[in-house]
Write an enzyme that holds these catalytic residues in place. Sequence first.
Site, mmCIF file in Angstrom:
data_model
loop_
_atom_site.group_PDB
_atom_site.id
_atom_site.type_symbol
_atom_site.label_atom_id
_atom_site.label_comp_id
_atom_site.label_asym_id
_atom_site.label_seq_id
_atom_site.Cartn_x
_atom_site.Cartn_y
_atom_site.Cartn_z
ATOM 1 N N SER A 1 34.964 8.769 45.209
ATOM 2 C CA SER A 1 35.604 7.660 44.499
ATOM 3 C C SER A 1 35.110 6.358 45.111
ATOM 4 C CB SER A 1 37.124 7.743 44.675
ATOM 5 O OG SER A 1 37.761 6.615 44.119
ATOM 6 N N TYR B 1 45.716 9.048 49.059
ATOM 7 C CA TYR B 1 44.549 9.397 48.230
ATOM 8 C C TYR B 1 43.269 8.865 48.883
ATOM 9 C CZ TYR B 1 41.335 9.277 44.225
ATOM 10 O OH TYR B 1 40.256 9.432 43.392
HETATM 11 N N1 LIG Z 1 40.033 8.707 36.848
HETATM 12 C C1 LIG Z 1 39.670 7.878 37.813
HETATM 13 O O1 LIG Z 1 39.879 6.655 37.728
HETATM 14 C C2 LIG Z 1 38.948 8.406 39.014
HETATM 15 C C3 LIG Z 1 38.283 7.481 39.827
HETATM 16 C C4 LIG Z 1 37.609 7.942 40.954
HETATM 17 C C5 LIG Z 1 37.598 9.278 41.257
HETATM 18 N N2 LIG Z 1 38.265 10.175 40.457
HETATM 19 C C6 LIG Z 1 38.215 11.592 40.817
HETATM 20 O O2 LIG Z 1 37.628 12.285 39.750
HETATM 21 C C7 LIG Z 1 38.041 13.656 39.788
HETATM 22 C C8 LIG Z 1 38.490 14.069 38.397
HETATM 23 O O3 LIG Z 1 39.623 13.297 38.049
HETATM 24 P P1 LIG Z 1 39.957 12.876 36.538
HETATM 25 O O4 LIG Z 1 40.208 11.423 36.534
HETATM 26 O O5 LIG Z 1 38.984 13.458 35.612
HETATM 27 O O6 LIG Z 1 41.406 13.536 36.391
HETATM 28 P P2 LIG Z 1 41.927 14.773 35.515
HETATM 29 O O7 LIG Z 1 41.561 14.539 34.098
HETATM 30 O O8 LIG Z 1 43.335 14.961 35.884
HETATM 31 O O9 LIG Z 1 41.033 15.989 36.059
HETATM 32 C C9 LIG Z 1 41.310 16.554 37.307
HETATM 33 C C10 LIG Z 1 40.898 17.991 37.278
HETATM 34 O O10 LIG Z 1 41.127 18.571 38.565
HETATM 35 C C11 LIG Z 1 41.814 19.788 38.358
HETATM 36 N N3 LIG Z 1 42.554 20.251 39.512
HETATM 37 C C12 LIG Z 1 43.610 19.667 40.150
HETATM 38 N N4 LIG Z 1 44.010 20.449 41.170
HETATM 39 C C13 LIG Z 1 43.213 21.542 41.168
HETATM 40 C C14 LIG Z 1 43.123 22.714 41.959
HETATM 41 N N5 LIG Z 1 43.969 22.958 42.979
HETATM 42 N N6 LIG Z 1 42.148 23.623 41.677
HETATM 43 C C15 LIG Z 1 41.293 23.420 40.649
HETATM 44 N N7 LIG Z 1 41.348 22.354 39.854
HETATM 45 C C16 LIG Z 1 42.297 21.426 40.112
HETATM 46 C C17 LIG Z 1 42.698 19.543 37.145
HETATM 47 O O11 LIG Z 1 43.128 20.785 36.624
HETATM 48 P P3 LIG Z 1 44.465 20.982 35.756
HETATM 49 O O12 LIG Z 1 44.066 20.663 34.343
HETATM 50 O O13 LIG Z 1 44.815 22.406 35.968
HETATM 51 O O14 LIG Z 1 45.480 20.011 36.302
HETATM 52 C C18 LIG Z 1 41.698 18.816 36.257
HETATM 53 O O15 LIG Z 1 40.803 19.727 35.662
HETATM 54 C C19 LIG Z 1 39.116 13.738 40.859
HETATM 55 O O16 LIG Z 1 38.546 14.235 42.052
HETATM 56 C C20 LIG Z 1 39.538 12.283 41.042
HETATM 57 O O17 LIG Z 1 40.053 12.040 42.309
HETATM 58 C C21 LIG Z 1 38.927 9.755 39.332
#
Ligand SMILES: NC(=O)c1ccc[n+]([C@@H]2O[C@H](COP(=O)([O-])OP(=O)(O)OC[C@H]3O[C@@H](n4cnc5c(N)ncnc54)[C@H](OP(=O)(O)O)[C@@H]3O)[C@@H](O)[C@H]2O)c1
Length: 295
Positions: A158, A171
Site C-alpha cells: 500500500s 493497518y
Molecule cells: N482499496 C484500497 O484503497 C487499497 C489501497 C491500498 C492497498 N490495498 C490492499 O489491497 C488488497 C485488496 O484489497 P481491496 O481493496 O481489493 O479489498 P477487498 O475488495 O475487500 O478485497 C480483499 C480480499 O482479501 C480477501 N481476504 C481477506 N481476508 C482473507 C483471508 N484470511 N484469506 C484469504 N483471503 C482473504 C477478501 O476475501 P473475502 O471476500 O472472503 O472477504 C477479498 O477477496 C488488500 O491487501 C488491501 O490492504 C487496498
Amino acid sequence: MKYTSYFIVTKLRITFANEKSNIIKMNKTIFITGASTGIGKATAIYFAEQGWNVAATMRTVSKGADLAKYPNVKVWPLDVMQTESIQSAIDQSIAHFGGIDVMFNNAGYALVGAFEAMSDAQLRKQFDTNVFGVMNVTRAILPYFRAKKGGTIINTTSMGGIITFPLYSVYHSTKWALEGFMESLQFELRSHNIKIKNIEPSAINTDFDNAIEFVSIPAYDGYAVRAHQNMLESYKQAPGPLVVAKKVWKAANDNNFRLRYPVGGLGPLLIVMRKFLPLAWFTGLVRLATEKGTH
Ligand SMILES: NC(=O)c1ccc[n+]([C@@H]2O[C@H](COP(=O)([O-])OP(=O)(O)OC[C@H]3O[C@@H](n4cnc5c(N)ncnc54)[C@H](OP(=O)(O)O)[C@@H]3O)[C@@H](O)[C@H]2O)c1
C-alpha cells in the site's frame, strides 16, 4: 524432488491436453489470493483477458462464479491463515495449469479506528491476515520457484506501507512490516532468480464494507468518526481497481528486479513528498486533508 517430478508429469499432461483442447496451453499462470472482490478480482479478469491462466483463490468459492466463466480461470479455496488450504491450492494450480509463474499476495483488509478501541483478537487477526498470511503463502511457493529456477512474487502492500494517515495505525504497521520484509527478502531470493515486486496503491474505490473494519469508543468518536468519514469520501473519488490490475500486469511482465510500484491518484506524488519534505510539514498537510470538522 516433489516439484521436479511435477515438472515432468505436468509437461506430459500439457502436451496431452493441448492435443485435446485449447483451454490449457503453455501460457503463463498467475496465482492470486483474495480474488473474490476488488483488486484481486479485477486482476484476475485483466490477466485472463490477456490470455494468462489464472488461479483465482478465495475463502468462499461461491464468490468466484463470475470468474469461473473464463475458460483459463480456475477458482480454488484458500484462506491465508490456513496453511493446508494454501498448499492444496498451489498443488492443484500446478497440476492443472502446469506451473505457476507469478504469486500475487493480495488478500488483506484494513482494521481502522481508535487504537484504544481495538481488542487483542482484532489486532492479531489483522496481523495474521496482512502479515503472517503473506509470509505463509510466500514460504509455500518458494520451494517450487527455487526448483523452477525463477518466479515472481507480487504483493499488494500500500502507499500506506510508506506513509501514514490518522486512524490507520495498525493497518499501516502491517503494511510497513510487509515493505520491510519484502525489501530484505529480495536479497536472498535474487540468486535463485526470484523477483519481488510491491504494488503500492493509494486509495482505490473497492467495496469498503468488505475492505474496512472500523472501531471506536465514545472518547474518540468526535475525532474518529469524522476523520473516518473524510477519508471514506476520498475513497469514493478514487480510481477503481483496474488501474492496480494494470500495474500488476506491468510488474509481472517487465522482467527486472524493480521492487516498488506506486499506483493510483495522488499516491505516487505523496510518496515523493514524504521522502523530501520535513516530516512536520508532511504531517501538517495530512492533518489539513483528513481532519476537517473534527474536535
Ligand atoms: N482499496 C484500497 O484503497 C487499497 C489501497 C491500498 C492497498 N490495498 C490492499 O489491497 C488488497 C485488496 O484489497 P481491496 O481493496 O481489493 O479489498 P477487498 O475488495 O475487500 O478485497 C480483499 C480480499 O482479501 C480477501 N481476504 C481477506 N481476508 C482473507 C483471508 N484470511 N484469506 C484469504 N483471503 C482473504 C477478501 O476475501 P473475502 O471476500 O472472503 O472477504 C477479498 O477477496 C488488500 O491487501 C488491501 O490492504 C487496498
